[in-house]
Design an enzyme around this catalytic site. Structure first.
Site, PDB file in Angstrom:
ATOM      1  N   THR A 136       0.822  -1.211   0.000  1.00 28.69           N
ATOM      2  CA  THR A 136       0.000   0.000   0.000  1.00 28.69           C
ATOM      3  C   THR A 136       0.858   1.264   0.000  1.00 28.69           C
ATOM      4  OG1 THR A 136      -1.420   1.287   1.485  1.00 28.69           O
ATOM      5  CG2 THR A 136      -0.090  -0.384   2.521  1.00 28.69           C
ATOM      6  N   ASP A 137       0.277   2.370  -0.465  1.00 27.97           N
ATOM      7  CA  ASP A 137       0.989   3.657  -0.407  1.00 27.97           C
ATOM      8  C   ASP A 137       1.070   4.187   1.023  1.00 27.97           C
ATOM      9  OD1 ASP A 137      -1.688   4.357  -0.060  1.00 27.97           O
ATOM     10  OD2 ASP A 137      -1.722   5.874  -1.639  1.00 27.97           O
ATOM     11  N   GLU A 138       0.287   3.575   1.942  1.00 27.78           N
ATOM     12  CA  GLU A 138       0.234   4.105   3.311  1.00 27.78           C
ATOM     13  C   GLU A 138       1.565   3.943   4.046  1.00 27.78           C
ATOM     14  OE1 GLU A 138      -3.465   3.332   5.362  1.00 27.78           O
ATOM     15  OE2 GLU A 138      -4.521   3.094   3.472  1.00 27.78           O
ATOM     16  N   TYR A 162      -1.743  -0.553  10.994  1.00 26.07           N
ATOM     17  CA  TYR A 162      -1.876  -1.217   9.686  1.00 26.07           C
ATOM     18  C   TYR A 162      -0.674  -0.884   8.803  1.00 26.07           C
ATOM     19  CZ  TYR A 162      -3.221  -1.682   4.766  1.00 26.07           C
ATOM     20  OH  TYR A 162      -3.222  -1.973   3.423  1.00 26.07           O
ATOM     21  N   LYS A 166       2.359  -3.271   7.341  1.00 24.38           N
ATOM     22  CA  LYS A 166       2.627  -3.452   5.902  1.00 24.38           C
ATOM     23  C   LYS A 166       4.059  -3.009   5.584  1.00 24.38           C
ATOM     24  CE  LYS A 166       0.242  -4.656   2.988  1.00 24.38           C
ATOM     25  NZ  LYS A 166      -0.104  -6.017   2.461  1.00 24.38           N
TER      26      LYS A 166
HETATM   27  P1  NAD Z   1      -9.428  -7.600   2.332  1.00 22.61           P
HETATM   28  O1  NAD Z   1      -9.428  -7.325   3.787  1.00 22.61           O
HETATM   29  O2  NAD Z   1     -10.691  -7.349   1.542  1.00 22.61           O
HETATM   30  O3  NAD Z   1      -9.023  -9.118   2.064  1.00 22.61           O
HETATM   31  C1  NAD Z   1      -8.014  -9.763   2.780  1.00 22.61           C
HETATM   32  C2  NAD Z   1      -8.144 -11.262   2.526  1.00 22.61           C
HETATM   33  O4  NAD Z   1      -7.068 -11.913   3.225  1.00 22.61           O
HETATM   34  C3  NAD Z   1      -9.454 -11.870   3.045  1.00 22.61           C
HETATM   35  O5  NAD Z   1      -9.982 -12.754   2.100  1.00 22.61           O
HETATM   36  C4  NAD Z   1      -9.030 -12.609   4.315  1.00 22.61           C
HETATM   37  O6  NAD Z   1      -9.842 -13.734   4.605  1.00 22.61           O
HETATM   38  C5  NAD Z   1      -7.602 -13.010   3.948  1.00 22.61           C
HETATM   39  N1  NAD Z   1      -6.768 -13.219   5.144  1.00 22.61           N
HETATM   40  C6  NAD Z   1      -6.655 -12.411   6.223  1.00 22.61           C
HETATM   41  N2  NAD Z   1      -5.822 -12.966   7.122  1.00 22.61           N
HETATM   42  C7  NAD Z   1      -5.407 -14.149   6.588  1.00 22.61           C
HETATM   43  C8  NAD Z   1      -4.522 -15.168   7.039  1.00 22.61           C
HETATM   44  N3  NAD Z   1      -3.920 -15.089   8.232  1.00 22.61           N
HETATM   45  N4  NAD Z   1      -4.311 -16.230   6.231  1.00 22.61           N
HETATM   46  C9  NAD Z   1      -4.934 -16.331   5.017  1.00 22.61           C
HETATM   47  N5  NAD Z   1      -5.794 -15.401   4.558  1.00 22.61           N
HETATM   48  C10 NAD Z   1      -6.009 -14.314   5.337  1.00 22.61           C
HETATM   49  O7  NAD Z   1      -8.217  -6.750   1.750  1.00 22.61           O
HETATM   50  P2  NAD Z   1      -8.037  -6.044   0.327  1.00 22.61           P
HETATM   51  O8  NAD Z   1      -8.587  -4.679   0.401  1.00 22.61           O
HETATM   52  O9  NAD Z   1      -8.481  -6.982  -0.735  1.00 22.61           O
HETATM   53  O10 NAD Z   1      -6.445  -5.924   0.294  1.00 22.61           O
HETATM   54  C11 NAD Z   1      -5.639  -6.974  -0.220  1.00 22.61           C
HETATM   55  C12 NAD Z   1      -4.178  -6.562  -0.144  1.00 22.61           C
HETATM   56  O11 NAD Z   1      -3.985  -5.358  -0.859  1.00 22.61           O
HETATM   57  C13 NAD Z   1      -3.687  -6.296   1.285  1.00 22.61           C
HETATM   58  O12 NAD Z   1      -2.389  -6.810   1.403  1.00 22.61           O
HETATM   59  C14 NAD Z   1      -3.694  -4.776   1.384  1.00 22.61           C
HETATM   60  O13 NAD Z   1      -2.718  -4.331   2.296  1.00 22.61           O
HETATM   61  C15 NAD Z   1      -3.359  -4.381  -0.031  1.00 22.61           C
HETATM   62  N6  NAD Z   1      -3.864  -3.064  -0.483  1.00 22.61           N
HETATM   63  C16 NAD Z   1      -5.182  -2.739  -0.303  1.00 22.61           C
HETATM   64  C17 NAD Z   1      -5.646  -1.506  -0.791  1.00 22.61           C
HETATM   65  C18 NAD Z   1      -7.096  -1.119  -0.668  1.00 22.61           C
HETATM   66  O14 NAD Z   1      -7.467   0.009  -1.015  1.00 22.61           O
HETATM   67  N7  NAD Z   1      -7.990  -2.004  -0.234  1.00 22.61           N
HETATM   68  C19 NAD Z   1      -4.767  -0.631  -1.421  1.00 22.61           C
HETATM   69  C20 NAD Z   1      -3.419  -1.007  -1.576  1.00 22.61           C
HETATM   70  C21 NAD Z   1      -2.989  -2.244  -1.108  1.00 22.61           C
HETATM   71  P1  TYD Z   2     -10.720   3.847   4.297  1.00 22.15           P
HETATM   72  O1  TYD Z   2     -11.662   3.434   3.223  1.00 22.15           O
HETATM   73  O2  TYD Z   2     -10.812   3.203   5.638  1.00 22.15           O
HETATM   74  O3  TYD Z   2      -9.254   3.707   3.684  1.00 22.15           O
HETATM   75  P2  TYD Z   2      -7.804   4.207   4.283  1.00 22.15           P
HETATM   76  O4  TYD Z   2      -7.971   4.597   5.684  1.00 22.15           O
HETATM   77  O5  TYD Z   2      -6.974   2.971   4.140  1.00 22.15           O
HETATM   78  O6  TYD Z   2      -7.366   5.322   3.392  1.00 22.15           O
HETATM   79  O7  TYD Z   2     -10.883   5.413   4.515  1.00 22.15           O
HETATM   80  C1  TYD Z   2     -10.720   6.337   3.445  1.00 22.15           C
HETATM   81  C2  TYD Z   2     -10.828   7.733   4.020  1.00 22.15           C
HETATM   82  O8  TYD Z   2     -12.171   7.936   4.478  1.00 22.15           O
HETATM   83  C3  TYD Z   2      -9.953   7.967   5.234  1.00 22.15           C
HETATM   84  O9  TYD Z   2      -9.449   9.303   5.197  1.00 22.15           O
HETATM   85  C4  TYD Z   2     -10.883   7.798   6.419  1.00 22.15           C
HETATM   86  C5  TYD Z   2     -12.210   8.282   5.864  1.00 22.15           C
HETATM   87  N1  TYD Z   2     -13.431   7.630   6.434  1.00 22.15           N
HETATM   88  C6  TYD Z   2     -14.476   8.433   6.918  1.00 22.15           C
HETATM   89  O10 TYD Z   2     -14.421   9.672   6.893  1.00 22.15           O
HETATM   90  N2  TYD Z   2     -15.587   7.801   7.414  1.00 22.15           N
HETATM   91  C7  TYD Z   2     -15.686   6.444   7.486  1.00 22.15           C
HETATM   92  O11 TYD Z   2     -16.729   5.918   7.992  1.00 22.15           O
HETATM   93  C8  TYD Z   2     -14.616   5.639   6.958  1.00 22.15           C
HETATM   94  C9  TYD Z   2     -14.676   4.142   6.998  1.00 22.15           C
HETATM   95  C10 TYD Z   2     -13.507   6.290   6.443  1.00 22.15           C
END
Ligand code: NAD
Ligand code: TYD
Length: 360
Positions: A136-138, A162, A166
């Site tokens: 992630t960019d975070e 988080y 990461k």
């Molecule tokens: P998500 O929470 O929707 O899915 C995570 C999946 O991992 C789930 O299916 C869960 O059951 C599985 N999981 C969790 N713990 C586990 C374990 N111990 N063993 C096996 N499986 C396990 O997450 P997402 O949003 O799909 O993100 C996927 C990846 O992408 C993550 O690594 C996250 O850090 C990264 N990412 C997410 C975003 C975003 O905007 N959602 C952006 C950049 C990177």
């Molecule tokens: P989120 O979707 O949790 O992603 P991330 O924290 O990983 O960027 O949140 C996106 C942005 O929205 C973040 O600045 C937090 C804000 N947010 C709210 O204002 N209200 C909410 O209920 C949630 C879940 C997030």
């Protein structure tokens, strides 16, 4: 036939990636999806591909070394695409330990098992094996409102449990590359949105709450900025990096689509009103009056913004879906999948929601 081991494929991005890969490669590839099915993992996300002969689901925890070793010993894995993680910042603030366990220890297990399976007696690695760590960019921390971007060279400065977990997992991957010349890449992507996203994250939470006439919680002043990317553009980037990226390199993925949270909420409300037919009863629920400013998230990062220059220059990747189109596609998907939403918001979700937002 090339075999992929996808971790976390039952989650939001992983399931979109699996769909994308089968659409692109059809029967040319085989995918093994290993997922522990935590609250975020949902096999309903994969219903339409689960019967494919070239797809296998294994329920296992990535921290379970024996289970992961067994998968490597029983299959000739060519590609690992590692999504599995705890992924929600708010949950990490409430319960950090599971983030360290899954994101750091789980990644260590995945790296070690892949290394053991792919290593040659001379210390090199079998030809063509590749590990992609999805990050992630975070990890780069927070940018000022008035400028700057995250580059691959930006120093890591994570703030939330988080992003710290990461960042630690990224460091482990980098250590494997530096120490063993392990064949890995890292992608650091901005915020994703699209089908199958769990409604604890901003966009699906706002869509779902608006359709039910529930409050739309805005943290702080609503002016925090995120850089939104349609999930399929992310899936395509992952595939391009794994196929053509330089081994050992990190690639930032993002679409130059920065928006304040309050703008996102306005766009969702306007788009819902445009898309819902005049006689649809849900129209009555959708209203700007639902917007509710609530206490800010602890340690809330102000702004994220990716410079995707490297992936564009080296691999020719560009985002294909503009936000105004992506949000319509996403809302249309949620309209067509009300049952999916009803299932994922029953049970534990309600408990989480009530505690998180202090619903009396
Ligand atoms: P998500 O929470 O929707 O899915 C995570 C999946 O991992 C789930 O299916 C869960 O059951 C599985 N999981 C969790 N713990 C586990 C374990 N111990 N063993 C096996 N499986 C396990 O997450 P997402 O949003 O799909 O993100 C996927 C990846 O992408 C993550 O690594 C996250 O850090 C990264 N990412 C997410 C975003 C975003 O905007 N959602 C952006 C950049 C990177
Ligand atoms: P989120 O979707 O949790 O992603 P991330 O924290 O990983 O960027 O949140 C996106 C942005 O929205 C973040 O600045 C937090 C804000 N947010 C709210 O204002 N209200 C909410 O209920 C949630 C879940 C997030």
């Amino acid at each position: 036939m090339r075999t992929y081991l996808v971790t976390g494929g039952a989650g939001f991005i992983g399931s979109n990636y699996i769909h994308y890969m089968f659409r692109k490669y059809g029967d040319e590839i085989r995918i093994i999806n290993v997922d522990a099915l935590t609250y975020a993992g949902n096999l309903e996300n994969l219903r339409d591909i689960e019967k494919r002969p070239n797809y296998t689901f294994i329920k296992a925890d990535i921290c379970d070394r024996e289970a992961i070793e067994k998968i490597f010993s029983e299959n000739d894995i060519d590609r690992v695409v590692h999504f599995a993680a705890e992924s929600h910042v708010d949950r990490s603030i409430r319960n950090p330990e599971i983030f360290v366990q899954t994101n750091v220890m789980g990644t260590a297990v995945m790296l070690n098992c892949a290394k053991a399976a792919w290593e040659l007696p001379d210390g090199g690695f079998q030809e063509g094996k590749r590990f992609l760590h999805v990050s992630t960019d975070e990890v780069y921390g927070s940018l000022d409102e008035d400028g700057g971007y995250f580059y691959e060279t930006t120093p890591y400065a994570p703030h939330s449990p988080y992003s710290a977990s990461k960042a630690s997992s990224d460091m482990l991957v980098k250590a494997y590359v530096d120490t063993y010349q392990f064949p890995a890449n890292i992608t650091n992507c901005s915020n994703n949105y699209g089908p199958y996203q769990f409604p604890e994250k901003l966009i699906p939470l706002i869509i779902n709450n608006a359709l039910h006439g529930r409050k739309l919680p805005v943290y702080g002043d609503g002016k925090n900025v995120r850089d939104w990317l349609y999930v399929e553009d992310h899936a395509r980037a992952i595939d391009m990096v794994q196929e053509n990226g330089r081994l050992g390199e990190t690639y930032n993925v993002g679409g130059h689509n920065e928006k304040q949270n309050i703008e996102i909420i306005h766009i969702i409300l306007d788009t819902l009103l445009e898309m819902l037919p005049q006689d649809d009863p849900r129209r009555k629920s959708v209203s700007y009056d639902l917007i509710t400013y609530v206490e800010d998230r602890k340690g809330h990062d102000r702004r994220y913004a990716i410079a995707p220059d490297k992936i564009r220059a080296e691999l020719g990747w560009e985002p294909e879906v503009m936000f105004k189109d992506g949000i319509r596609k996403t809302i249309a998907w949620f309209f067509a999948h009300e049952e999916w939403m009803a299932h994922v918001t029953s049970g534990d979700y309600q408990k989480y929601y009530d505690e998180m937002y202090q619903v009396k």
